[in-house]
Design a protein around this motif. Structure first.
Motif, PDB file in Angstrom:
ATOM      1  N   PHE A  31       0.817  -1.209   0.000  1.00  0.00           N
ATOM      2  CA  PHE A  31       0.000   0.000   0.000  1.00  0.00           C
ATOM      3  C   PHE A  31       0.853   1.262   0.000  1.00  0.00           C
ATOM      4  N   GLU A  32       2.012   1.198   0.624  1.00  0.00           N
ATOM      5  CA  GLU A  32       2.922   2.340   0.590  1.00  0.00           C
ATOM      6  C   GLU A  32       3.472   2.555  -0.817  1.00  0.00           C
ATOM      7  N   LEU A  33       3.769   1.470  -1.517  1.00  0.00           N
ATOM      8  CA  LEU A  33       4.212   1.581  -2.909  1.00  0.00           C
ATOM      9  C   LEU A  33       3.111   2.164  -3.788  1.00  0.00           C
ATOM     10  N   LEU A  34       1.879   1.743  -3.564  1.00  0.00           N
ATOM     11  CA  LEU A  34       0.770   2.283  -4.352  1.00  0.00           C
ATOM     12  C   LEU A  34       0.544   3.767  -4.077  1.00  0.00           C
ATOM     13  N   SER A  35       0.682   4.188  -2.827  1.00  0.00           N
ATOM     14  CA  SER A  35       0.524   5.615  -2.535  1.00  0.00           C
ATOM     15  C   SER A  35       1.680   6.421  -3.114  1.00  0.00           C
ATOM     16  N   LEU A  36       2.886   5.855  -3.142  1.00  0.00           N
ATOM     17  CA  LEU A  36       4.010   6.528  -3.782  1.00  0.00           C
ATOM     18  C   LEU A  36       3.796   6.642  -5.287  1.00  0.00           C
ATOM     19  N   LEU A  37       3.205   5.621  -5.892  1.00  0.00           N
ATOM     20  CA  LEU A  37       2.910   5.682  -7.322  1.00  0.00           C
ATOM     21  C   LEU A  37       1.851   6.731  -7.632  1.00  0.00           C
ATOM     22  N   VAL A  38       0.868   6.870  -6.772  1.00  0.00           N
ATOM     23  CA  VAL A  38      -0.138   7.920  -6.962  1.00  0.00           C
ATOM     24  C   VAL A  38       0.516   9.293  -6.863  1.00  0.00           C
ATOM     25  N   TYR A  39       1.446   9.439  -5.940  1.00  0.00           N
ATOM     26  CA  TYR A  39       2.168  10.707  -5.804  1.00  0.00           C
ATOM     27  C   TYR A  39       3.006  11.002  -7.049  1.00  0.00           C
ATOM     28  N   ILE A  40       3.688  10.000  -7.560  1.00  0.00           N
ATOM     29  CA  ILE A  40       4.534  10.204  -8.739  1.00  0.00           C
ATOM     30  C   ILE A  40       3.701  10.564  -9.957  1.00  0.00           C
ATOM     31  N   ILE A  41       2.581   9.882 -10.164  1.00  0.00           N
ATOM     32  CA  ILE A  41       1.756  10.194 -11.333  1.00  0.00           C
ATOM     33  C   ILE A  41       1.097  11.553 -11.170  1.00  0.00           C
ATOM     34  N   CYS A  42       0.793  11.929  -9.950  1.00  0.00           N
ATOM     35  CA  CYS A  42       0.226  13.260  -9.696  1.00  0.00           C
ATOM     36  C   CYS A  42       1.264  14.338  -9.996  1.00  0.00           C
ATOM     37  N   MET A  43       2.504  14.117  -9.592  1.00  0.00           N
ATOM     38  CA  MET A  43       3.575  15.072  -9.898  1.00  0.00           C
ATOM     39  C   MET A  43       3.835  15.150 -11.395  1.00  0.00           C
ATOM     40  N   TYR A  44       3.767  14.019 -12.067  1.00  0.00           N
ATOM     41  CA  TYR A  44       3.996  13.994 -13.510  1.00  0.00           C
ATOM     42  C   TYR A  44       2.916  14.769 -14.244  1.00  0.00           C
ATOM     43  N   LEU A  45       1.668  14.500 -13.894  1.00  0.00           N
ATOM     44  CA  LEU A  45       0.566  15.211 -14.556  1.00  0.00           C
ATOM     45  C   LEU A  45       0.529  16.681 -14.154  1.00  0.00           C
ATOM     46  N   GLY A  46       0.902  16.992 -12.922  1.00  0.00           N
ATOM     47  CA  GLY A  46       0.970  18.382 -12.488  1.00  0.00           C
ATOM     48  C   GLY A  46       2.081  19.144 -13.174  1.00  0.00           C
ATOM     49  N   GLY A  47       3.185  18.467 -13.432  1.00  0.00           N
ATOM     50  CA  GLY A  47       4.276  19.103 -14.157  1.00  0.00           C
ATOM     51  C   GLY A  47       3.937  19.351 -15.613  1.00  0.00           C
ATOM     52  N   MET A  48       3.110  18.489 -16.171  1.00  0.00           N
ATOM     53  CA  MET A  48       2.701  18.686 -17.561  1.00  0.00           C
ATOM     54  C   MET A  48       1.723  19.850 -17.695  1.00  0.00           C
ATOM     55  N   SER A  49       0.882  20.047 -16.688  1.00  0.00           N
ATOM     56  CA  SER A  49      -0.117  21.114 -16.779  1.00  0.00           C
ATOM     57  C   SER A  49       0.377  22.433 -16.202  1.00  0.00           C
ATOM     58  N   LEU A  50       1.480  22.402 -15.460  1.00  0.00           N
ATOM     59  CA  LEU A  50       2.068  23.597 -14.838  1.00  0.00           C
ATOM     60  C   LEU A  50       1.066  24.357 -13.979  1.00  0.00           C
ATOM     61  N   SER A  51       0.286  23.616 -13.225  1.00  0.00           N
ATOM     62  CA  SER A  51      -0.711  24.215 -12.349  1.00  0.00           C
ATOM     63  C   SER A  51      -0.206  24.190 -10.907  1.00  0.00           C
ATOM     64  N   VAL A  52      -0.409  25.291 -10.208  1.00  0.00           N
ATOM     65  CA  VAL A  52       0.014  25.375  -8.813  1.00  0.00           C
ATOM     66  C   VAL A  52      -0.870  24.508  -7.935  1.00  0.00           C
ATOM     67  N   VAL A  53      -2.140  24.411  -8.275  1.00  0.00           N
ATOM     68  CA  VAL A  53      -3.083  23.621  -7.484  1.00  0.00           C
ATOM     69  C   VAL A  53      -2.697  22.141  -7.521  1.00  0.00           C
ATOM     70  N   SER A  54      -2.203  21.677  -8.644  1.00  0.00           N
ATOM     71  CA  SER A  54      -1.835  20.261  -8.738  1.00  0.00           C
ATOM     72  C   SER A  54      -0.675  19.925  -7.816  1.00  0.00           C
ATOM     73  N   PHE A  55       0.239  20.852  -7.609  1.00  0.00           N
ATOM     74  CA  PHE A  55       1.337  20.578  -6.693  1.00  0.00           C
ATOM     75  C   PHE A  55       0.856  20.569  -5.241  1.00  0.00           C
ATOM     76  N   HIS A  56      -0.150  21.363  -4.935  1.00  0.00           N
ATOM     77  CA  HIS A  56      -0.737  21.310  -3.594  1.00  0.00           C
ATOM     78  C   HIS A  56      -1.466  19.984  -3.382  1.00  0.00           C
ATOM     79  N   VAL A  57      -2.118  19.498  -4.421  1.00  0.00           N
ATOM     80  CA  VAL A  57      -2.785  18.195  -4.338  1.00  0.00           C
ATOM     81  C   VAL A  57      -1.745  17.095  -4.153  1.00  0.00           C
ATOM     82  N   CYS A  58      -0.600  17.226  -4.822  1.00  0.00           N
ATOM     83  CA  CYS A  58       0.477  16.244  -4.660  1.00  0.00           C
ATOM     84  C   CYS A  58       0.996  16.223  -3.224  1.00  0.00           C
ATOM     85  N   ASN A  59       1.133  17.394  -2.630  1.00  0.00           N
ATOM     86  CA  ASN A  59       1.571  17.444  -1.232  1.00  0.00           C
ATOM     87  C   ASN A  59       0.538  16.829  -0.303  1.00  0.00           C
TER      88      ASN A  59
END
Length: 96
Positions: A31-59
């Protein structure tokens, strides 16, 4: 490239979840690996959209991952102290 790594680790985590479910610590690590994967994909998609809100969601996702690991380890310690076993079958008194 990031998505290929994500899917590799996602299928690895699912495989590990279905075939190593008898040990509680293995479930926590999966489950820790799955939550880390959700964080990584969130950072990846947030970096593609360059949205500040997405980085807050990642945190926020990262904070939930930390909370999940702390609560899981607390459950593991509580149950192992009371039953002195490491298998999931001894956790049946938790009723979930």
């Amino acid at each position: 490239m990031v998505l290929k790594i994500f899917f590799f680790f996602f299928f690895f985590a699912l495989f590990h979840l279905f075939f190593q479910y008898k040990i509680f610590l293995n479930l926590l690590l999966t489950f820790e690996l799955l939550s880390l994967l959700v964080y990584i994909i969130c950072m990846y998609l947030g970096g593609m959209s360059l949205s500040v809100v997405s980085f807050h969601v990642c945190n926020m996702v990262l904070c939930f991952g930390v909370i999940e690991s702390v609560m899981g380890l607390a459950l593991l310690i509580l149950c192992s102290r009371s039953s002195s076993e490491k298998h999931v079958s001894c956790f049946s008194f938790l009723k979930f």
